[in-house]
Design a protein around this motif. Sequence first.
Motif, PDB file in Angstrom:
ATOM      1  N   VAL A 253       0.925  -1.107  -0.231  1.00  0.00           N
ATOM      2  CA  VAL A 253      -0.001  -0.097   0.318  1.00  0.00           C
ATOM      3  C   VAL A 253       0.950   1.415  -0.015  1.00  0.00           C
ATOM      4  O   VAL A 253       0.012   2.664  -0.425  1.00  0.00           O
ATOM      5  N   PHE A 254       1.738   1.112   0.164  1.00  0.00           N
ATOM      6  CA  PHE A 254       3.462   2.863   0.451  1.00  0.00           C
ATOM      7  C   PHE A 254       4.286   2.294   0.059  1.00  0.00           C
ATOM      8  O   PHE A 254       4.937   1.151   0.350  1.00  0.00           O
ATOM      9  N   GLY A 255       4.031   3.110  -1.405  1.00  0.00           N
ATOM     10  CA  GLY A 255       5.927   3.036  -1.856  1.00  0.00           C
ATOM     11  C   GLY A 255       6.664   2.660  -1.132  1.00  0.00           C
ATOM     12  O   GLY A 255       7.934   2.135  -1.505  1.00  0.00           O
ATOM     13  N   LEU A 256       6.912   3.245   0.078  1.00  0.00           N
ATOM     14  CA  LEU A 256       8.682   3.478   0.396  1.00  0.00           C
ATOM     15  C   LEU A 256       8.611   2.066   1.838  1.00  0.00           C
ATOM     16  O   LEU A 256       9.082   2.607   2.889  1.00  0.00           O
ATOM     17  N   SER A 257       6.624   1.078   2.026  1.00  0.00           N
ATOM     18  CA  SER A 257       7.272   0.673   3.326  1.00  0.00           C
ATOM     19  C   SER A 257       6.592  -0.734   2.388  1.00  0.00           C
ATOM     20  O   SER A 257       5.527  -0.991   2.553  1.00  0.00           O
ATOM     21  N   PRO A 258       8.027  -1.541   1.680  1.00  0.00           N
ATOM     22  CA  PRO A 258       7.788  -2.210   0.541  1.00  0.00           C
ATOM     23  C   PRO A 258       7.135  -3.958   1.618  1.00  0.00           C
ATOM     24  O   PRO A 258       6.026  -4.743   1.350  1.00  0.00           O
ATOM     25  N   SER A 259       6.737  -4.008   2.833  1.00  0.00           N
ATOM     26  CA  SER A 259       6.133  -4.855   3.208  1.00  0.00           C
ATOM     27  C   SER A 259       4.449  -4.862   4.183  1.00  0.00           C
ATOM     28  O   SER A 259       4.229  -5.772   4.623  1.00  0.00           O
ATOM     29  N   ASN A 308       6.335   6.951  -3.224  1.00  0.00           N
ATOM     30  CA  ASN A 308       7.152   7.488  -2.309  1.00  0.00           C
ATOM     31  C   ASN A 308       5.831   8.364  -1.285  1.00  0.00           C
ATOM     32  O   ASN A 308       6.449   8.617   0.201  1.00  0.00           O
ATOM     33  N   ALA A 309       4.890   6.952  -0.656  1.00  0.00           N
ATOM     34  CA  ALA A 309       4.256   7.595   0.040  1.00  0.00           C
ATOM     35  C   ALA A 309       4.858   5.944   1.696  1.00  0.00           C
ATOM     36  O   ALA A 309       5.032   5.253   1.281  1.00  0.00           O
ATOM     37  N   GLU A 310       4.760   6.680   2.576  1.00  0.00           N
ATOM     38  CA  GLU A 310       5.682   6.359   3.985  1.00  0.00           C
ATOM     39  C   GLU A 310       4.655   5.888   5.143  1.00  0.00           C
ATOM     40  O   GLU A 310       5.161   4.171   5.883  1.00  0.00           O
ATOM     41  N   THR A 325      10.678  10.776   0.742  1.00  0.00           N
ATOM     42  CA  THR A 325      11.237  10.572  -0.069  1.00  0.00           C
ATOM     43  C   THR A 325      12.534   8.676  -0.732  1.00  0.00           C
ATOM     44  O   THR A 325      12.605   8.774   0.693  1.00  0.00           O
ATOM     45  N   ARG A 326      12.921   8.502  -1.474  1.00  0.00           N
ATOM     46  CA  ARG A 326      13.803   7.497  -1.519  1.00  0.00           C
ATOM     47  C   ARG A 326      15.436   7.765  -0.073  1.00  0.00           C
ATOM     48  O   ARG A 326      15.243   6.807   1.020  1.00  0.00           O
ATOM     49  N   LEU A 327      15.788   8.998   0.032  1.00  0.00           N
ATOM     50  CA  LEU A 327      16.485   9.368   0.201  1.00  0.00           C
ATOM     51  C   LEU A 327      15.597  10.223   1.561  1.00  0.00           C
ATOM     52  O   LEU A 327      15.264  11.347   1.423  1.00  0.00           O
ATOM     53  N   PRO A 328      15.842   9.623   3.274  1.00  0.00           N
ATOM     54  CA  PRO A 328      14.992  10.064   3.734  1.00  0.00           C
ATOM     55  C   PRO A 328      15.181  11.898   3.485  1.00  0.00           C
ATOM     56  O   PRO A 328      16.482  11.974   4.291  1.00  0.00           O
ATOM     57  N   SER A 329      13.975  12.415   3.864  1.00  0.00           N
ATOM     58  CA  SER A 329      14.009  14.064   4.495  1.00  0.00           C
ATOM     59  C   SER A 329      13.119  14.185   5.781  1.00  0.00           C
ATOM     60  O   SER A 329      12.585  13.709   6.433  1.00  0.00           O
ATOM     61  N   ARG A 330      12.504  15.631   5.370  1.00  0.00           N
ATOM     62  CA  ARG A 330      11.382  15.884   6.165  1.00  0.00           C
ATOM     63  C   ARG A 330       9.661  15.332   5.324  1.00  0.00           C
ATOM     64  O   ARG A 330       9.458  15.803   4.183  1.00  0.00           O
ATOM     65  N   SER A 359      13.033   7.267   7.793  1.00  0.00           N
ATOM     66  CA  SER A 359      11.278   7.336   7.643  1.00  0.00           C
ATOM     67  C   SER A 359      10.543   6.639   8.019  1.00  0.00           C
ATOM     68  O   SER A 359      11.420   5.837   9.409  1.00  0.00           O
ATOM     69  N   HIS A 360       8.978   6.978   8.634  1.00  0.00           N
ATOM     70  CA  HIS A 360       8.168   5.933   9.631  1.00  0.00           C
ATOM     71  C   HIS A 360       8.519   4.303   8.975  1.00  0.00           C
ATOM     72  O   HIS A 360       7.778   4.129   7.537  1.00  0.00           O
TER      73      HIS A 360
END
Length: 393
Positions: A253-259, A308-310, A325-330, A359-360
């Motif tokens: 469901v989240f692009g930055l949390s593939p699990s 880019n959703a976390e 972002t892929r490289l964690p920012s704000r 990232s969260h």
Amino acid sequence: MGPWRCLLLLPLLAPALRAQQQQFMEYVERRITLLEERISQWHDQSSRYSTELRDFKNQVLGMLEAAEKEREAMRAEAEGAAVRVDRLEREVDYLETQNPAPPCVEVDETLMDKQVATAKQRKNEKYTKLTDCSDTIASIRAMKILKRFGSSSGLWTKDAAGSSEKIYVFDGTANDTVYVFPRMREFTLFSATRKAARIKLPYPWVGTGHLVYDGHLYYIRQQGLSFQVIKFNLANKTVVDSSVFPAEEQIPVFGLSPSTYIEVSADEEGLWAIYATKEDEKNMCLAKLDPASLDIEQMWDTPCPRENAEGAFVVCGALHVVYNTRLPSRARVQCVFDVSGTLAPEDASLVYFPKRYGSHASLKYSPRERQIYAWDDGYQIIYRMEMKKKLEV
């Protein structure tokens, strides 16, 4: 009397003088003898006292040595008992793994197809709110970093509906043991899990989208290509219900949390499920869950992209998606979808989170505390939010 008379008396007084001198010498000798006896007696008593004191000292030293040996023996026994307890816990965990508890509800494919059909019929229907909650997030008012615990990904939360102060910790994205701390204080002060109770689940979880709600744990289990929502009673440690989630060809469901394939969330309206499918792989979907039966009450296609959703959570019936972002920012809340239609996505405020470590991995909203429990690269964080009415946006 003249001198010649004194000379006549000397022979008469001499014996008397000698007698007195003899008596004086005898008196002195008696006194010296008495003193010598007393000195000898004192010396004997002093020697006896010294001997007794030395014997008592040796006795005390012996008792202290014996006590130290007993203490070391008790310490060795305690360490041995701890090792045996740990070994027993591992053996019990192994036996439970080899013999998992049977599910209380078996999957009925016909029933699942019926649920899917019913959910699709009600897809994107107008939602009738159960409460008068009309708040949305205005800003993040404060951030509190509690500690660093476990791996880089995980989940920590309280009961979103009950009054319990217990802290539930899910370490990792695939495990079957939940750590339970009695209060926030114990979770904050103690770094080891030995102070926490452990709940062994009958099935391992997947992802970080789980939820504790009204004394029950709702967690996600992967079984082949399908995903189940397991309802687990925390009081008697049994599975109350389980249901295959009625969505086909699910994707993370989240692009930055593939699990994470399903995010179970709670707000003032009840339970929600956030998910995504290949049918609309660009955007997320939202479903309203019945906490009693696990049935899908309604479903919506949202305009919120997965890329880019976390993480995401629901507040007053509105989905809030957090992006990075892929490289964690704000991180920031950049997409809001209100099922009641009160708040349009383009009218929602852009809410930024404070800078942090990475990232969260999870974001859990507590409707009774109006704050978020976040897991950020192994750090456990609390975000306190400033709320405002949707009509004020």
